[in-house]
Design an enzyme around this catalytic site. Structure first.
Site, PDB file in Angstrom:
ATOM      1  N   SER A  80       0.796  -1.240   0.000  1.00  0.00           N
ATOM      2  CA  SER A  80       0.000   0.000   0.000  1.00  0.00           C
ATOM      3  C   SER A  80       0.823   1.281   0.000  1.00  0.00           C
ATOM      4  O   SER A  80       0.265   2.366  -0.149  1.00  0.00           O
ATOM      5  CB  SER A  80      -0.949   0.013   1.196  1.00  0.00           C
ATOM      6  OG  SER A  80      -2.008  -0.870   0.945  1.00  0.00           O
ATOM      7  N   LYS A 119       0.378   3.432  -2.897  1.00  0.00           N
ATOM      8  CA  LYS A 119      -0.784   4.333  -3.001  1.00  0.00           C
ATOM      9  C   LYS A 119      -0.368   5.814  -2.946  1.00  0.00           C
ATOM     10  O   LYS A 119      -1.056   6.678  -3.483  1.00  0.00           O
ATOM     11  CB  LYS A 119      -1.796   4.011  -1.891  1.00  0.00           C
ATOM     12  CG  LYS A 119      -2.456   2.650  -2.106  1.00  0.00           C
ATOM     13  CD  LYS A 119      -3.275   2.153  -0.916  1.00  0.00           C
ATOM     14  CE  LYS A 119      -3.852   0.775  -1.241  1.00  0.00           C
ATOM     15  NZ  LYS A 119      -4.416   0.062  -0.102  1.00  0.00           N
ATOM     16  N   TYR A 159      -4.068  -2.426 -10.227  1.00  0.00           N
ATOM     17  CA  TYR A 159      -3.918  -2.313  -8.766  1.00  0.00           C
ATOM     18  C   TYR A 159      -3.111  -3.493  -8.197  1.00  0.00           C
ATOM     19  O   TYR A 159      -2.219  -3.306  -7.368  1.00  0.00           O
ATOM     20  CB  TYR A 159      -5.309  -2.223  -8.116  1.00  0.00           C
ATOM     21  CG  TYR A 159      -5.252  -2.218  -6.618  1.00  0.00           C
ATOM     22  CD1 TYR A 159      -4.896  -1.071  -5.914  1.00  0.00           C
ATOM     23  CD2 TYR A 159      -5.517  -3.375  -5.887  1.00  0.00           C
ATOM     24  CE1 TYR A 159      -4.812  -1.078  -4.526  1.00  0.00           C
ATOM     25  CE2 TYR A 159      -5.437  -3.390  -4.502  1.00  0.00           C
ATOM     26  CZ  TYR A 159      -5.087  -2.239  -3.824  1.00  0.00           C
ATOM     27  OH  TYR A 159      -5.000  -2.254  -2.455  1.00  0.00           O
ATOM     28  N   TYR A 165      -4.478   3.539   8.231  1.00  0.00           N
ATOM     29  CA  TYR A 165      -5.820   2.960   8.402  1.00  0.00           C
ATOM     30  C   TYR A 165      -6.408   3.360   9.753  1.00  0.00           C
ATOM     31  O   TYR A 165      -6.301   4.524  10.137  1.00  0.00           O
ATOM     32  CB  TYR A 165      -5.781   1.428   8.212  1.00  0.00           C
ATOM     33  CG  TYR A 165      -4.929   1.043   7.043  1.00  0.00           C
ATOM     34  CD1 TYR A 165      -5.320   1.408   5.762  1.00  0.00           C
ATOM     35  CD2 TYR A 165      -3.722   0.378   7.196  1.00  0.00           C
ATOM     36  CE1 TYR A 165      -4.535   1.098   4.665  1.00  0.00           C
ATOM     37  CE2 TYR A 165      -2.930   0.060   6.118  1.00  0.00           C
ATOM     38  CZ  TYR A 165      -3.335   0.425   4.857  1.00  0.00           C
ATOM     39  OH  TYR A 165      -2.555   0.135   3.788  1.00  0.00           O
ATOM     40  N   VAL A 180       1.163  -3.718   3.869  1.00  0.00           N
ATOM     41  CA  VAL A 180       1.137  -5.009   4.569  1.00  0.00           C
ATOM     42  C   VAL A 180       2.380  -5.858   4.310  1.00  0.00           C
ATOM     43  O   VAL A 180       2.546  -6.904   4.930  1.00  0.00           O
ATOM     44  CB  VAL A 180      -0.130  -5.855   4.257  1.00  0.00           C
ATOM     45  CG1 VAL A 180      -1.357  -5.285   4.900  1.00  0.00           C
ATOM     46  CG2 VAL A 180      -0.309  -6.070   2.771  1.00  0.00           C
TER      47      VAL A 180
HETATM   48  N1  GLN Z   1      -2.441  -5.882  -1.581  1.00  0.00           N
HETATM   49  C1  GLN Z   1      -3.107  -5.468  -0.384  1.00  0.00           C
HETATM   50  C2  GLN Z   1      -4.578  -5.355  -0.638  1.00  0.00           C
HETATM   51  O1  GLN Z   1      -4.969  -4.774  -1.616  1.00  0.00           O
HETATM   52  C3  GLN Z   1      -2.542  -4.150   0.060  1.00  0.00           C
HETATM   53  C4  GLN Z   1      -3.084  -3.729   1.382  1.00  0.00           C
HETATM   54  C5  GLN Z   1      -2.101  -3.021   2.267  1.00  0.00           C
HETATM   55  O2  GLN Z   1      -0.897  -2.959   2.033  1.00  0.00           O
HETATM   56  N2  GLN Z   1      -2.621  -2.549   3.367  1.00  0.00           N
HETATM   57  O3  GLN Z   1      -5.372  -5.831   0.106  1.00  0.00           O
END
Ligand code: GLN
Length: 313
Positions: free
Chosen positions: A70, A73, A197, A249, A267
């Site tokens: 993420s 992003k 994505y 988050y 993650v």
């Molecule tokens: N690939 C993960 C997802 O889309 C990325 C989520 C994350 O890094 N929090 O669920």
């Protein structure tokens, strides 16, 4: 605010953190929703600093590529804002969600408009914008070359095994995407947006690359690494504000409270934090806390901001 050190010895600070962090490694839980992430060594640790004055320092496994997930992003948002401009905010908000990264709970009440670009739903809108502007086949290539340029590292790559697993276990993201499409918030072909994505989540780089790649966010939008304009200063201020409020988050408040810097987690266990007008710090440790943020990585950044005296507050 802690009294800032006049000239912090970044290398000394990172070495000390690397030495002290041992008891916090292995405490968190490695992401196991796809096999490629579950296999990563939970004891791994790396930290790197990049200064706007060209200083670089690192400790631990700082050259080992990991899945940025993420954290992509942040770069996707900067690129989408360049391509689309302010109208992007008509489709994605900039409020903390207080929910998990992959939650669907607010979307129906808020007519398919995600709270912010750093939860999965919001990131899918951002990716939709990139796909819309670059064409179905070129969105991911454009994002990858944007990140490579920011870091001046052509070796930054997509791990195809991770990308395939993201797709194989991507039903929640599929649900979010089709749900938003039903509200007209997503505009492009949904499988193409999802494919883009999944690939952006599978981008890999080391903490040293990541610290360099994010440097324009500490330097008013002009990267000292490549000496090139990446984005406008006012956009940098806004992206940093969203990182501060939404980068972790439903633990974004906790991160701001403990670290006091804009940051974005993934993650894969990485976190990129921005020290405006000073530099960036990137950390990687795969064990996650309950919100999906690196447990030891957050501790390391808490110590870093305290020891260098760079907490913004
Ligand atoms: N690939 C993960 C997802 O889309 C990325 C989520 C994350 O890094 N929090 O669920």
């Amino acid at each position: 605010m802690n009294a800032p050190l006049a000239h912090p010895n970044w290398q000394e600070i990172l070495d000390a953190i690397c030495e002290d962090i041992g008891p916090f490694l292995n405490r968190g839980k490695v992401a196991d929703y796809i096999p490629a992430l579950a296999e990563v060594d939970p004891g791994a640790f790396a930290i790197a600093f990049a200064g706007i004055d060209g200083t670089e320092a690192s400790a631990g496994l700082s050259d080992t590529p990991f899945s940025i997930q993420s954290i992509s992003k942040v770069f996707a948002l900067c690129l989408a804002l360049e391509l689309e401009g302010e109208s992007l905010w008509g489709r994605v908000g900039r409020e903390p969600s207080g929910t998990a990264f992959n939650s669907i709970v607010q979307l129906e009440q808020e007519r398919g408009k995600p709270r912010n670009p750093f939860i999965n739903a919001g990131a899918l809108v951002v990716t939709d914008s990139i796909v819309g502007h670059c064409g179905e086949r070129s969105g991911i290539a454009r994002l990858l070359s944007f990140i490579r340029r920011c870091a001046r590292t052509p070796e930054i790559h997509i791990n195809p095994v991770v990308a395939d697993s993201e797709a194989a276990f991507g039903d929640r993201n599929r649900s979010l995407a089709y749900f938003m499409k039903s509200f007209g918030v997503l505009r492009q072909d949904v499988p193409t947006v999802l494919d883009t994505y999944f690939n952006q989540c599978a981008i890999e780089m080391s903490v040293s690359d990541l610290a360099r790649a994010g440097l324009f966010l500490a330097a008013n939008g002009t990267s000292p690494v490549i000496n090139e304009w990446i984005t406008n200063p006012d956009r940098v201020e806004r992206v940093n504000a969203i990182m501060m409020l939404c980068g972790h988050y439903d633990m974004s408040g906790d991160f701001a409270f403990r670290v006091g810097l804009p940051g974005k987690s993934g993650v894969g266990g990485g976190i990129l934090a921005i020290i405006p007008n000073v530099g960036t710090v990137a950390v990687w440790s795969p064990g996650l806390n309950t919100a999906g943020n690196s447990l030891a990585g957050t501790v390391a950044l808490e110590w870093f901001s305290h020891r260098a005296g760079i907490n913004l507050f």
